[in-house]
Design a protein around this motif. Structure first.
Motif, PDB file in Angstrom:
ATOM      1  N   LYS A 195     -13.978  39.492 -45.912  1.00  0.00           N
ATOM      2  CA  LYS A 195     -13.815  38.599 -47.067  1.00  0.00           C
ATOM      3  C   LYS A 195     -12.977  39.275 -48.148  1.00  0.00           C
ATOM      4  O   LYS A 195     -12.129  38.638 -48.777  1.00  0.00           O
ATOM      5  N   THR A 196     -13.209  40.547 -48.361  1.00  0.00           N
ATOM      6  CA  THR A 196     -12.404  41.289 -49.330  1.00  0.00           C
ATOM      7  C   THR A 196     -10.963  41.370 -48.866  1.00  0.00           C
ATOM      8  O   THR A 196     -10.022  41.209 -49.655  1.00  0.00           O
ATOM      9  N   SER A 197     -10.776  41.615 -47.574  1.00  0.00           N
ATOM     10  CA  SER A 197      -9.429  41.652 -46.998  1.00  0.00           C
ATOM     11  C   SER A 197      -8.712  40.327 -47.205  1.00  0.00           C
ATOM     12  O   SER A 197      -7.528  40.287 -47.564  1.00  0.00           O
ATOM     13  N   ALA A 198      -9.434  39.222 -47.010  1.00  0.00           N
ATOM     14  CA  ALA A 198      -8.826  37.889 -47.205  1.00  0.00           C
ATOM     15  C   ALA A 198      -8.459  37.669 -48.674  1.00  0.00           C
ATOM     16  O   ALA A 198      -7.415  37.076 -48.984  1.00  0.00           O
ATOM     17  N   ALA A 199      -9.296  38.153 -49.586  1.00  0.00           N
ATOM     18  CA  ALA A 199      -8.997  38.019 -51.016  1.00  0.00           C
ATOM     19  C   ALA A 199      -7.732  38.788 -51.380  1.00  0.00           C
ATOM     20  O   ALA A 199      -6.925  38.338 -52.199  1.00  0.00           O
ATOM     21  N   LEU A 200      -7.527  39.933 -50.771  1.00  0.00           N
ATOM     22  CA  LEU A 200      -6.322  40.730 -51.019  1.00  0.00           C
ATOM     23  C   LEU A 200      -5.084  40.040 -50.454  1.00  0.00           C
ATOM     24  O   LEU A 200      -4.018  40.039 -51.078  1.00  0.00           O
ATOM     25  N   ARG A 201      -5.230  39.449 -49.277  1.00  0.00           N
ATOM     26  CA  ARG A 201      -4.094  38.701 -48.699  1.00  0.00           C
ATOM     27  C   ARG A 201      -3.727  37.516 -49.583  1.00  0.00           C
ATOM     28  O   ARG A 201      -2.548  37.205 -49.761  1.00  0.00           O
ATOM     29  N   LYS A 202      -4.734  36.885 -50.148  1.00  0.00           N
ATOM     30  CA  LYS A 202      -4.508  35.702 -50.973  1.00  0.00           C
ATOM     31  C   LYS A 202      -3.672  36.030 -52.205  1.00  0.00           C
ATOM     32  O   LYS A 202      -2.823  35.237 -52.627  1.00  0.00           O
ATOM     33  N   ILE A 203      -3.883  37.205 -52.782  1.00  0.00           N
ATOM     34  CA  ILE A 203      -3.096  37.569 -53.972  1.00  0.00           C
ATOM     35  C   ILE A 203      -1.842  38.352 -53.599  1.00  0.00           C
ATOM     36  O   ILE A 203      -1.113  38.818 -54.471  1.00  0.00           O
ATOM     37  N   LYS A 204      -1.596  38.512 -52.287  1.00  0.00           N
ATOM     38  CA  LYS A 204      -0.351  39.085 -51.760  1.00  0.00           C
ATOM     39  C   LYS A 204      -0.187  40.577 -52.092  1.00  0.00           C
ATOM     40  O   LYS A 204       0.805  40.991 -52.675  1.00  0.00           O
ATOM     41  N   THR A 205      -1.195  41.341 -51.700  1.00  0.00           N
ATOM     42  CA  THR A 205      -1.061  42.791 -51.817  1.00  0.00           C
ATOM     43  C   THR A 205      -0.216  43.315 -50.660  1.00  0.00           C
ATOM     44  O   THR A 205      -0.055  42.664 -49.623  1.00  0.00           O
ATOM     45  N   VAL A 206       0.311  44.519 -50.828  1.00  0.00           N
ATOM     46  CA  VAL A 206       1.013  45.231 -49.757  1.00  0.00           C
ATOM     47  C   VAL A 206       0.042  46.256 -49.174  1.00  0.00           C
ATOM     48  O   VAL A 206      -0.501  47.085 -49.902  1.00  0.00           O
ATOM     49  N   GLU A 207      -0.169  46.178 -47.879  1.00  0.00           N
ATOM     50  CA  GLU A 207      -1.044  47.128 -47.193  1.00  0.00           C
ATOM     51  C   GLU A 207      -0.200  48.209 -46.523  1.00  0.00           C
ATOM     52  O   GLU A 207       0.699  47.897 -45.739  1.00  0.00           O
ATOM     53  N   LEU A 208      -0.475  49.461 -46.828  1.00  0.00           N
ATOM     54  CA  LEU A 208       0.261  50.569 -46.214  1.00  0.00           C
ATOM     55  C   LEU A 208      -0.380  50.913 -44.870  1.00  0.00           C
ATOM     56  O   LEU A 208      -1.500  51.417 -44.816  1.00  0.00           O
ATOM     57  N   LEU A 209       0.326  50.632 -43.796  1.00  0.00           N
ATOM     58  CA  LEU A 209      -0.226  50.834 -42.460  1.00  0.00           C
ATOM     59  C   LEU A 209      -0.206  52.299 -42.045  1.00  0.00           C
ATOM     60  O   LEU A 209      -1.014  52.719 -41.222  1.00  0.00           O
ATOM     61  N   GLY A 210       0.730  53.061 -42.591  1.00  0.00           N
ATOM     62  CA  GLY A 210       0.890  54.454 -42.168  1.00  0.00           C
ATOM     63  C   GLY A 210       0.494  55.456 -43.228  1.00  0.00           C
ATOM     64  O   GLY A 210       1.058  56.557 -43.292  1.00  0.00           O
ATOM     65  N   TYR A 211      -0.476  55.098 -44.085  1.00  0.00           N
ATOM     66  CA  TYR A 211      -0.939  56.017 -45.135  1.00  0.00           C
ATOM     67  C   TYR A 211      -1.850  57.054 -44.490  1.00  0.00           C
ATOM     68  O   TYR A 211      -2.965  56.753 -44.084  1.00  0.00           O
ATOM     69  N   ASN A 212      -1.384  58.290 -44.397  1.00  0.00           N
ATOM     70  CA  ASN A 212      -2.022  59.363 -43.634  1.00  0.00           C
ATOM     71  C   ASN A 212      -2.609  60.396 -44.591  1.00  0.00           C
ATOM     72  O   ASN A 212      -1.931  60.869 -45.493  1.00  0.00           O
ATOM     73  N   LYS A 213      -3.857  60.716 -44.400  1.00  0.00           N
ATOM     74  CA  LYS A 213      -4.466  61.710 -45.284  1.00  0.00           C
ATOM     75  C   LYS A 213      -3.821  63.082 -45.064  1.00  0.00           C
ATOM     76  O   LYS A 213      -3.222  63.352 -44.013  1.00  0.00           O
ATOM     77  N   VAL A 214      -3.988  63.971 -46.046  1.00  0.00           N
ATOM     78  CA  VAL A 214      -3.346  65.290 -45.972  1.00  0.00           C
ATOM     79  C   VAL A 214      -4.355  66.434 -46.015  1.00  0.00           C
ATOM     80  O   VAL A 214      -3.961  67.603 -45.952  1.00  0.00           O
ATOM     81  N   GLY A 215      -5.640  66.131 -46.145  1.00  0.00           N
ATOM     82  CA  GLY A 215      -6.664  67.173 -46.188  1.00  0.00           C
ATOM     83  C   GLY A 215      -7.954  66.662 -45.607  1.00  0.00           C
ATOM     84  O   GLY A 215      -8.049  65.517 -45.142  1.00  0.00           O
TER      85      GLY A 215
END
Length: 625
Positions: A195-215
């Motif tokens: 539901k939170t994911s759908a709310a973010l899509r509704k307001i047109k957020t950009v999701e970073l698919l390749g955001y990789n942790k560094v530690g």
């Protein structure tokens, strides 16, 4: 830290048939099977509910705070009031016998070397029904007596106007609101919070698919976001040891404050917070609004439903909801009451830090929060970043391939106001394109720096930056990140890198056995000088694989990286390590540990004798034998 030693006996190399090799498609091939597919990075596409992990997914029981008793007192932006519908739950039959009062309290800076300062409470101001709190009140404690007997205790926070330097120019500023949920991978976010994911899509957020942790954990993944430095650079420049305060470090909120922004930093479960766990925190409060003071005192006095590392509740309310409601109160007050731009960093650990499936319990709440931000026009001039630091770091799922990949890929969504997207189309299109590039916490820091002057991000400016830029580890998400970027370019250790192709190899292969013994030897060397910790022995290698990047397949490297999951004794600790083997002359090999050795099950009380927060992962206290 790296340590290498020389092995005289050559290790066996596994021969594979073409059908057994993991083939990386060319740039012309379909992206099917890949979450991210660029020349420099290929991340496999995994399903949120895969057959191999279904057994780890279940419904957590809802948290019941205060044994089910509702709040007797509530607050709004400026007032406290008694909740009449709750009187029956507290057996209040004669309202004239109910008396309440509130006490303002504030933080006293700690003296040198102390972790926490004292809390100073002021006189208790009585009220019977409702009361408008003092306009300087920030944190208050409420107590209620019934027939002169203590009945109820609660804590509330407000947003008083504070002295903030004037803006340097009259341009409309972009607010920056960062809300984080600890230990939630991108896939677990979609799995647990649809539901939170759908709310973010509704307001047109950009999701970073390749955001990789560094530690490994929260600290080394958020320090780059907040300062642009890694932990070693932080120690070198402003934080020499764990007994030092963080006051001299260049946190990004300082730069926003210098530009006339109101700044806030808040986290729940603050005892184990970003700057508090095994550390000294801040001598002076770091931002205009600093919620750790509130959270620490509220947990001490009304924290309940303790589970694993956290108090799940502050009195009658779940802790994460108290934090997020404070964030909403901050945003509304600063924007509408005080007409100031703001930078707010809010971090929640109480819901998600310890359990894979608990984020589900917060799905509707976060959906509602995001929807209210949008409906109240609180995002009209706001860049909203909703994110995590890493996936779940322990538990049964971490022993699977999917669990290992998820742990390295936290979720992050970025909202840009519609008018800014239209006025600065290249900056926004670069951000959208970078959703399918390898990105890091360092990039997020550079992006925050750009938001100090978002009007500079014109097409000509970005083109000039692109033409003149040099190779570096961080790029703003508003500029084009190269599809040729690799983990090495981005200074992501091979141990944390998700761009590799994985080839399973037998755990009894000589190269695996040598690498496993090297890993245990490395851990024991870290513990030299700590007499309270026993020397560990290899019990069993549970899993082993060869990690391959494009350079390996093309035969351009003489190095091979092996990822091992092994168990040691005593204590049955589970460790995950990336061990690099480099070919030398005369068929000899050097081994070295790449990055950090991860502890993937809980150490609990096994390391009570160890104070160093890095070494607690490895120590088994001698007194437990």
């Amino acid at each position: 830290m790296q340590y290498a030693y020389h092995v005289m006996q050559p290790a066996a190399i596994i021969e594979q048939t073409p059908s057994q090799k993991f083939m990386i498609p060319t740039d012309d091939a379909s992206t099917k099977g890949f979450l991210l597919k660029t020349k420099g990075c290929r991340i496999p596409e995994l399903k949120p509910i895969d057959g191999n992990i279904k057994r780890f997914i279940f419904a957590e029981k809802a948290v019941v705070c205060n044994n089910g008793r509702p709040p007797l007192v509530e607050s709004n932006q400026t007032c406290l009031f008694i909740v009449k519908s709750a009187l029956e739950a507290y057996d209040v039959n004669i309202t004239s016998l109910l008396t309440c009062c509130y006490q303002m309290f504030l933080r006293i800076d700690p003296t040198d070397g102390k972790k926490y300062g004292k809390i100073k409470f002021k006189d208790c101001i009585a009220f019977n029904d409702s009361i408008e709190v003092d306009d300087k009140a920030e944190f208050v404690k409420v107590t209620c007596l019934y027939n002169n007997t203590m009945l109820y205790k609660d804590f509330f926070s407000f947003i008083p106007l504070k002295p903030i330097p004037p803006l340097k120019n009259s341009e409309t500023k972009l607010n920056v609101l960062i809300l984080g949920i600890d230990s939630v991978s991108r896939l677990n976010f979609h799995r647990q919070m649809p539901k939170t994911s759908a709310a973010l899509r509704k307001i047109k957020t950009v999701e970073l698919l390749g955001y990789n942790k560094v530690g490994d954990n929260t600290f080394p993944n958020l320090i780059p976001v907040l300062t642009g430095w890694n932990e070693s650079e932080l120690k070198k420049n402003c934080w020499p040891n764990t007994t030092s305060y963080f006051d001299d470090c260049p946190f990004i909120w300082k730069r926003f404050a210098e530009n006339g922004y109101a700044t806030a930093f808040a986290e729940d479960a603050s005892w184990m917070g970003i700057f508090n766990y095994q550390r000294r925190g801040f001598k002076q409060q770091p931002t205009h609004y600093f919620w750790d003071t509130f959270d620490g005192e509220a947990e001490k006095q009304i924290g309940n439903k303790h589970r694993m590392n956290v108090d799940q509740c502050l009195g009658p309310r779940e802790a994460y909801k108290v934090l997020v409601n404070y964030a909403e109160k901050f945003v509304e007050s600063i924007q509408f009451l005080y007409n100031k731009p703001y930078f707010g960093f809010f971090w929640s650990s109480s819901l998600s830090h310890d359990f894979l499936n608990k984020p589900k319990l917060g799905d509707e709440f976060f959906e509602g929060f995001i929807s209210r931000l949008y409906q109240k026009n609180l995002l009209q001039n706001t860049v909203f970043i909703f994110m995590s630091d890493h996936g779940i770091r322990w538990g049964d799922i971490r022993s699977t391939f999917q669990g290992r990949i998820e742990e390295r890929l936290p979720f992050i969504h970025i909202y840009i106001p519609e008018w800014y997207r239209n006025d600065f189309p290249l900056a926004y299109s670069n951000l959208a394109r970078n959703s399918q590039r390898l990105t890091t916490p360092y990039d997020l820091h550079k992006t925050l720096e750009d938001l100090l002057d978002p009007y500079a991000l014109s097409r000509d400016f970005l083109h000039r930056r692109q033409e003149n830029r040099t190779e570096r580890r961080e790029y703003s998400l508003f500029e084009a990140i190269s599809p040729e970027r690799t983990c090495e370019n981005a200074t992501i250790s091979e141990h944390w890198c998700t761009c590799q192709s994985t080839v399973k190899i037998a755990t009894n292969e000589s190269v695996v056995v040598e690498a496993a013994n090297f890993t245990v030897d490395f851990i024991n060397r870290l513990l030299v000088g700590y007499a309270d910790c026993v020397s560990l022995e290899l019990d069993e290698v549970l899993d082993s694989s060869l990690q391959m990047q494009q350079q390996d397949i093309e035969g351009k490297r003489s190095k091979r990286d092996y990822t091992l999951t092994l168990r040691t004794k005593p204590g049955s600790a589970l460790f995950e390590a990336t061990v690099r083997r480099e070919s030398k002359e005369n068929q000899n090999y050097d081994y070295e540990i790449v990055g950090t050795i991860s502890r993937i099950n809980l150490y609990g009380r096994q390391s009570l004798c160890m104070a160093d927060f890095h070494l607690k992962l490895y120590c088994f206290c001698r007194q437990l034998l």
